[in-house]
Design an enzyme around this catalytic site. Structure first.
Site, mmCIF file in Angstrom:
data_model
loop_
_atom_site.group_PDB
_atom_site.id
_atom_site.type_symbol
_atom_site.label_atom_id
_atom_site.label_comp_id
_atom_site.label_asym_id
_atom_site.label_seq_id
_atom_site.Cartn_x
_atom_site.Cartn_y
_atom_site.Cartn_z
ATOM 1 N N LYS A 16 0.827 -1.205 0.000
ATOM 2 C CA LYS A 16 0.000 0.000 0.000
ATOM 3 C C LYS A 16 0.870 1.267 0.000
ATOM 4 C CE LYS A 16 -3.079 0.944 3.460
ATOM 5 N NZ LYS A 16 -4.369 1.157 4.135
ATOM 6 N N SER A 17 1.908 1.280 0.854
ATOM 7 C CA SER A 17 2.767 2.467 0.961
ATOM 8 C C SER A 17 3.439 2.777 -0.380
ATOM 9 C CB SER A 17 3.863 2.234 2.010
ATOM 10 O OG SER A 17 3.298 1.975 3.263
ATOM 11 N N ARG A 21 2.880 6.011 -3.258
ATOM 12 C CA ARG A 21 4.013 6.844 -3.665
ATOM 13 C C ARG A 21 4.269 6.723 -5.163
ATOM 14 N NH1 ARG A 21 4.151 5.585 1.552
ATOM 15 N NH2 ARG A 21 5.278 6.866 3.059
ATOM 16 N N SER A 161 7.144 9.078 12.589
ATOM 17 C CA SER A 161 6.053 8.952 11.613
ATOM 18 C C SER A 161 6.595 9.073 10.204
ATOM 19 C CB SER A 161 5.000 10.044 11.843
ATOM 20 O OG SER A 161 4.104 10.095 10.741
ATOM 21 N N GLN A 163 4.776 9.096 7.644
ATOM 22 C CA GLN A 163 3.876 9.970 6.887
ATOM 23 C C GLN A 163 4.277 11.439 7.023
ATOM 24 O OE1 GLN A 163 -0.137 9.037 8.073
ATOM 25 N NE2 GLN A 163 -0.063 6.999 7.186
ATOM 26 N N ASP A 313 1.575 -1.854 12.032
ATOM 27 C CA ASP A 313 0.269 -2.328 11.559
ATOM 28 C C ASP A 313 0.075 -3.831 11.755
ATOM 29 O OD1 ASP A 313 -0.811 0.101 10.754
ATOM 30 O OD2 ASP A 313 0.195 0.034 8.814
ATOM 31 N N ARG A 344 -6.495 0.379 18.691
ATOM 32 C CA ARG A 344 -6.251 -1.040 18.407
ATOM 33 C C ARG A 344 -5.884 -1.844 19.650
ATOM 34 N NH1 ARG A 344 -3.411 -0.552 12.414
ATOM 35 N NH2 ARG A 344 -5.377 -0.382 11.281
ATOM 36 N N ARG A 392 -7.833 -4.044 9.862
ATOM 37 C CA ARG A 392 -6.816 -4.966 10.390
ATOM 38 C C ARG A 392 -7.355 -5.798 11.558
ATOM 39 N NH1 ARG A 392 -2.748 -3.916 7.039
ATOM 40 N NH2 ARG A 392 -2.308 -1.744 6.556
#
Length: 432
Positions: A16-17, A21, A161, A163, A313, A344, A392
């Site tokens: 996904k990451s 990008r 982070s 992000q 994650d 979570r 998840r």
């Protein structure tokens, strides 16, 4: 749910990451970037739609995505608000891209995303000259106005982070001079690897355990051909499932093993898992291998908190492995899990207890007493597990269901489509 051993060769969706990008940098290169293996979950499609709205041509033909970019500095003002759905990654990274372009953009998202903190990117991007009008508490919906030319900054990350780091580096692409991000704790480095792959001038210096990442602005990016490796966060559910279900012997092909993401493989091996790397190779600057996983008895461990950023994650499914191990597993340093799609820690403690596990919640982790390999009791005819619309948690508890005597009922599996649309079908085909 299927309950037999997992015996198959499977492929999990693209990372996904890296998918996010690839679309963003392809849209900023001049010419056509081609990408295969892109994850086609809702989060990545939100990024694709946003890049189209800002002038790039993005379309899928056959198995290949074609991205015709506008060049760094060439993003156009979107005509409507950019709907980010549930994707925190899309939102924070795109805010970085917009920050150094002279355009205004509005960001909206679903109820879950609209609770998540955006202040952590608003702060550095404001220093670069962007201005923001957010909802109370620094959340979406949010309106921002970029500044061109933006101001290069040196920014020390107050919280680990990837992000936030990526948002500042992406803003630096169209900012004259050198933009620097200092990371006290290393986080996933997909942005650095891919920025270099597209031709950005990027330097990384490590001193005293810290990383300083410098990017030279007003970059010219060159289009690339990208094969996206399988997402280790998606492979995680199958690594644990094959480890805990007796008789399993599973091969997961083409899994990305970037060291900043492969913490779960390390921790499962420390617990006694049998995970073999076959045909290790490098694809587009990222290490990749096929993983062969066989059932093995697991033993509880104290998980080193320093490994948390490389598997943040994967903790929901690690907690499932811990619930079926011999002895006690202790985790700590996981405060970040309280501000994900759901809290979570609290959600997994409640879910596992409902499925028959022995769990204690602490301020920053869980302490789990394993069954020693005996199946969990499951939810039986009781109430379904409350997933809080968190993909998840839904997938982790589906794995717990495979290793339970009474099965595990889940309140809503629809959110799984944000990251892994074929999860249930793939699990069923592997456990026939």
């Amino acid at each position: 749910m299927p309950s037999g051993p997992l015996r198959a060769r499977i492929r999990v969706p693209g990372d996904k990451s890296i998918s996010h990008r690839a679309l963003m940098l392809g849209a900023l290169a001049v010419g056509e970037t081609r990408a295969t293996g892109l994850l086609e979950g809702e989060d990545v499609l939100a990024t694709a739609a946003a890049m189209r709205a800002m002038g790039a041509q993005v379309e899928k033909r056959g198995d290949t995505w074609h991205i015709d970019g506008v060049g760094v500095g060439g993003l156009l003002q979107p005509a409507q608000a950019l709907d980010m759905g549930n994707s925190g990654t899309s939102t924070r990274l795109l805010m970085g891209l917009v920050a150094s372009h002279g355009i205004t953009a509005a960001f909206t998202g679903d109820a879950s995303l609209s609770k998540r903190p955006m202040g952590r990117v608003i702060e550095p991007l404001s220093r670069m000259g962007a201005s923001f009008t957010s909802s109370p508490g620094g959340t979406l919906p949010l309106m921002m106005e970029g500044l061109c030319p933006a101001v290069p900054i040196e920014y020390r990350l107050p919280v680990a982070s990837a992000q936030v780091k990526s948002a500042v580096l992406l803003a630096g692409l169209n900012t004259p001079g050198i933009t620097t991000v200092i990371e006290p704790v290393p986080t996933r480095d997909h942005s650095e690897r891919m920025l270099r792959g597209f031709g950005a001038e990027l330097e990384i210096e490590e001193t005293g355990g810290e990383r300083a990442i410098r990017i030279r602005g007003e970059a010219d990016l060159r289009p690339q051909t990208i094969e996206v490796p399988g997402d280790p966060s998606s492979a995680a559910f199958f690594l644990v499932a094959a480890s805990v279900v007796e008789g399993s012997d599973l091969v997961i092909e083409n899994v990305g093993l970037n060291p900043t993401r492969a913490g779960l493989v390390l921790v499962l091996r420390q617990m006694g898992a049998s995970i073999e790397e076959l045909d290790a190779r490098e694809v587009g600057g990222e290490p990749v291998a096929d993983l062969r996983v066989r059932h093995a008895p697991l033993t509880g461990i104290d998980v080193d908190p320093a490994i948390a950023p490389s598997m943040i994650d994967e903790f929901p499914v690690l907690f499932v492995a811990a619930a079926l191990a011999q002895g006690t597993t202790r985790t700590s340093g996981l405060e970040e899990l309280r501000v994900k799609e759901s809290d979570r820690l609290a959600a997994m403690a409640a879910a596992l207890a409902a499925a028959g596990a022995r769990v204690e919640e602490t301020a920053d982790g869980l302490v789990i007493e394993g069954t020693g390999g005996a199946p969990l009791s499951g939810t039986g005819d009781g109430s379904p597990i409350v997933t809080h619309l968190d993909h998840r948690i839904a997938m982790a508890m589906a794995v717990a269901g495979l290793a339970s005597s009474g099965g595990v009922a889940i309140d809503d599996t629809r959110p799984i489509a944000t990251s892994f649309p074929d999860f249930e079908a793939l699990l069923e085909s592997a456990a026939r």
